[in-house]
Design a protein around this motif. Structure first.
Motif, PDB file in Angstrom:
ATOM      1  N   GLY A  10       0.779  -1.130   0.026  1.00 55.14           N
ATOM      2  CA  GLY A  10       0.035   0.018  -0.057  1.00 55.14           C
ATOM      3  C   GLY A  10       0.815   1.186   0.059  1.00 55.14           C
ATOM      4  O   GLY A  10       0.382   2.447  -0.437  1.00 55.14           O
ATOM      5  N   THR A  11       1.970   1.194   0.481  1.00 56.11           N
ATOM      6  CA  THR A  11       2.978   2.587   0.556  1.00 56.11           C
ATOM      7  C   THR A  11       4.094   2.384  -0.191  1.00 56.11           C
ATOM      8  O   THR A  11       4.735   3.245  -0.079  1.00 56.11           O
ATOM      9  CB  THR A  11       2.972   2.919   2.012  1.00 56.11           C
ATOM     10  N   TRP A  12       4.372   1.170  -0.419  1.00 53.01           N
ATOM     11  CA  TRP A  12       5.842   1.045  -1.062  1.00 53.01           C
ATOM     12  C   TRP A  12       6.323   1.925  -2.391  1.00 53.01           C
ATOM     13  O   TRP A  12       7.347   2.246  -2.399  1.00 53.01           O
ATOM     14  CB  TRP A  12       6.196  -0.335  -1.469  1.00 53.01           C
ATOM     15  N   PRO A  13       5.348   2.052  -3.454  1.00 51.95           N
ATOM     16  CA  PRO A  13       5.686   2.937  -4.351  1.00 51.95           C
ATOM     17  C   PRO A  13       6.562   4.370  -4.100  1.00 51.95           C
ATOM     18  O   PRO A  13       7.309   4.790  -4.694  1.00 51.95           O
ATOM     19  CB  PRO A  13       4.429   2.837  -5.286  1.00 51.95           C
ATOM     20  N   ALA A  14       5.867   4.987  -2.838  1.00 49.73           N
ATOM     21  CA  ALA A  14       6.460   6.138  -2.577  1.00 49.73           C
ATOM     22  C   ALA A  14       7.745   6.076  -1.757  1.00 49.73           C
ATOM     23  O   ALA A  14       8.506   7.108  -2.188  1.00 49.73           O
ATOM     24  CB  ALA A  14       5.426   6.767  -1.409  1.00 49.73           C
ATOM     25  N   CYS A  15       7.986   4.771  -1.163  1.00 49.27           N
ATOM     26  CA  CYS A  15       9.333   4.756  -0.543  1.00 49.27           C
ATOM     27  C   CYS A  15      10.254   4.431  -1.671  1.00 49.27           C
ATOM     28  O   CYS A  15      11.503   5.025  -1.669  1.00 49.27           O
ATOM     29  CB  CYS A  15       9.197   3.761   0.142  1.00 49.27           C
ATOM     30  N   ALA A 113       7.090   5.039   4.707  1.00 44.22           N
ATOM     31  CA  ALA A 113       5.924   6.025   4.374  1.00 44.22           C
ATOM     32  C   ALA A 113       4.920   6.021   5.422  1.00 44.22           C
ATOM     33  O   ALA A 113       4.739   5.017   6.252  1.00 44.22           O
ATOM     34  CB  ALA A 113       5.324   5.443   3.201  1.00 44.22           C
ATOM     35  N   ARG A 114       4.208   7.188   5.461  1.00 45.65           N
ATOM     36  CA  ARG A 114       3.077   7.211   6.375  1.00 45.65           C
ATOM     37  C   ARG A 114       1.848   6.074   6.096  1.00 45.65           C
ATOM     38  O   ARG A 114       1.809   5.793   4.926  1.00 45.65           O
ATOM     39  CB  ARG A 114       2.574   8.569   6.395  1.00 45.65           C
ATOM     40  N   ARG A 124      -2.041  11.301  13.455  1.00 43.57           N
ATOM     41  CA  ARG A 124      -2.991   9.968  13.020  1.00 43.57           C
ATOM     42  C   ARG A 124      -2.478   9.761  11.602  1.00 43.57           C
ATOM     43  O   ARG A 124      -2.860   8.610  10.917  1.00 43.57           O
ATOM     44  CB  ARG A 124      -4.363  10.444  13.045  1.00 43.57           C
ATOM     45  N   SER A 125      -1.373  10.494  10.777  1.00 48.19           N
ATOM     46  CA  SER A 125      -0.863   9.968   9.483  1.00 48.19           C
ATOM     47  C   SER A 125      -0.003   8.727   9.672  1.00 48.19           C
ATOM     48  O   SER A 125       0.504   8.273   8.916  1.00 48.19           O
ATOM     49  CB  SER A 125      -0.257  11.025   8.927  1.00 48.19           C
ATOM     50  N   LEU A 126       0.382   8.498  11.108  1.00 50.52           N
ATOM     51  CA  LEU A 126       1.296   7.330  11.027  1.00 50.52           C
ATOM     52  C   LEU A 126       0.452   6.140  11.886  1.00 50.52           C
ATOM     53  O   LEU A 126      -0.265   6.409  12.984  1.00 50.52           O
ATOM     54  CB  LEU A 126       2.175   7.727  12.024  1.00 50.52           C
ATOM     55  N   GLY A 127       0.446   4.958  11.316  1.00 47.60           N
ATOM     56  CA  GLY A 127      -0.087   4.108  11.968  1.00 47.60           C
ATOM     57  C   GLY A 127       1.100   3.304  13.080  1.00 47.60           C
ATOM     58  O   GLY A 127       2.054   4.018  13.208  1.00 47.60           O
ATOM     59  N   PRO A 128       0.438   2.188  13.968  1.00 46.75           N
ATOM     60  CA  PRO A 128       1.196   2.159  15.252  1.00 46.75           C
ATOM     61  C   PRO A 128       2.498   1.498  14.825  1.00 46.75           C
ATOM     62  O   PRO A 128       3.542   2.063  15.500  1.00 46.75           O
ATOM     63  CB  PRO A 128       0.328   1.107  15.918  1.00 46.75           C
ATOM     64  N   ALA A 129       2.742   0.599  13.675  1.00 43.27           N
ATOM     65  CA  ALA A 129       4.011   0.287  13.627  1.00 43.27           C
ATOM     66  C   ALA A 129       5.144   1.465  12.952  1.00 43.27           C
ATOM     67  O   ALA A 129       6.262   1.454  13.255  1.00 43.27           O
ATOM     68  CB  ALA A 129       3.877  -0.884  12.349  1.00 43.27           C
ATOM     69  N   VAL A 141      15.615   9.085   9.535  1.00 43.41           N
ATOM     70  CA  VAL A 141      14.442   8.316   8.831  1.00 43.41           C
ATOM     71  C   VAL A 141      13.779   9.478   7.998  1.00 43.41           C
ATOM     72  O   VAL A 141      13.707  10.613   8.171  1.00 43.41           O
ATOM     73  CB  VAL A 141      13.394   8.187   9.872  1.00 43.41           C
ATOM     74  N   LEU A 142      13.505   8.932   6.713  1.00 42.24           N
ATOM     75  CA  LEU A 142      12.823   9.726   5.682  1.00 42.24           C
ATOM     76  C   LEU A 142      11.586   9.468   5.592  1.00 42.24           C
ATOM     77  O   LEU A 142      11.395   8.204   5.278  1.00 42.24           O
ATOM     78  CB  LEU A 142      13.642   9.778   4.334  1.00 42.24           C
ATOM     79  N   LEU A 143      10.616  10.055   6.079  1.00 43.47           N
ATOM     80  CA  LEU A 143       9.118   9.840   6.194  1.00 43.47           C
ATOM     81  C   LEU A 143       8.385  10.472   4.937  1.00 43.47           C
ATOM     82  O   LEU A 143       8.578  11.742   4.846  1.00 43.47           O
ATOM     83  CB  LEU A 143       8.526  10.081   7.333  1.00 43.47           C
ATOM     84  N   VAL A 144       8.056   9.690   4.045  1.00 42.20           N
ATOM     85  CA  VAL A 144       7.147  10.459   3.028  1.00 42.20           C
ATOM     86  C   VAL A 144       5.695  10.096   3.036  1.00 42.20           C
ATOM     87  O   VAL A 144       5.282   9.157   3.701  1.00 42.20           O
ATOM     88  CB  VAL A 144       7.736   9.517   1.477  1.00 42.20           C
ATOM     89  N   TRP A 145       5.022  10.778   2.250  1.00 43.72           N
ATOM     90  CA  TRP A 145       3.460  10.445   2.002  1.00 43.72           C
ATOM     91  C   TRP A 145       3.365   9.582   1.050  1.00 43.72           C
ATOM     92  O   TRP A 145       4.059   9.598  -0.046  1.00 43.72           O
ATOM     93  CB  TRP A 145       2.630  11.856   1.613  1.00 43.72           C
TER      94      TRP A 145
END
Length: 170
Positions: A10-15, A113-114, A124-129, A141-145
């Motif tokens: 679900g988020t890997w393409p942005a990473c 990714a968020r 809330r844009s971050l899940g628990p993990a 850490v590079l945190l991307v949308w």
């Protein structure tokens, strides 16, 4: 030193896109995927508990493990294709947040990714993990949308000011 690219469904393409843009040309790239075995373990346990110990060939947990391996292989192949440069695969099993933090030890950068609410800016844009990883990573850490970032107007309002000293709160 390596750049760890956490590829999660679900988020890997942005990473991967962030790695293409931000990882130095000579950096060792590592595609990291973590499979949480909790679902397969629950299926194994249910099968053993409800249906007895015989007939391992009918154990749904084994089928789930095979499906997870195939999905992970497909994810690695597509991520490598989009990355467009060599990368090492790191396929781990266990609690994702724990495994990602451990894998990031000694890394130059971790890209993730968020994975929470995507319509608003804020915590809330971050899940628990991912929150755990951001809080405990032993490297930058590079945190991307995963999609376009929400508008600044979605920023949550500030908390109310504290009551003056000596006055009770509301």
């Amino acid at each position: 030193m390596s750049v760890i690219i956490w590829i999660a469904e679900g988020t890997w393409p942005a990473c991967v896109a962030a790695a293409r843009e931000h990882a130095a040309e000579g950096a060792e790239l590592v595609l990291l995927h973590v499979t949480d075995d909790a679902v397969a373990e629950a299926a194994h346990g249910a099968f053993a508990g409800l249906l007895g110990r015989g007939h391992r060939e009918r154990d749904p947990g084994t089928r789930l493990e095979g499906l997870a391996r195939a999905a992970t292989d497909d994810l690695f192949e597509e991520a490598e294709r989009r990355l467009g440069r060599p990368a090492r695969r790191l396929d781990l099993r266990g609690r994702p947040e724990q495994q990602v933090v451990r894998a990031a030890e000694g890394a130059e950068l971790l890209i993730c990714a968020r994975d929470g609410e995507r319509a608003h800016l804020g915590p809330r844009s971050l899940g628990p993990a991912t929150r755990f990883v951001v809080d405990h990573a032993p490297c930058p850490v590079l945190l991307v949308w995963p999609d376009a970032a929400p508008a600044i107007g979605s920023l949550p309002p500030p908390p109310p000011p504290p009551p003056p000293p000596g006055r009770p709160g509301p």
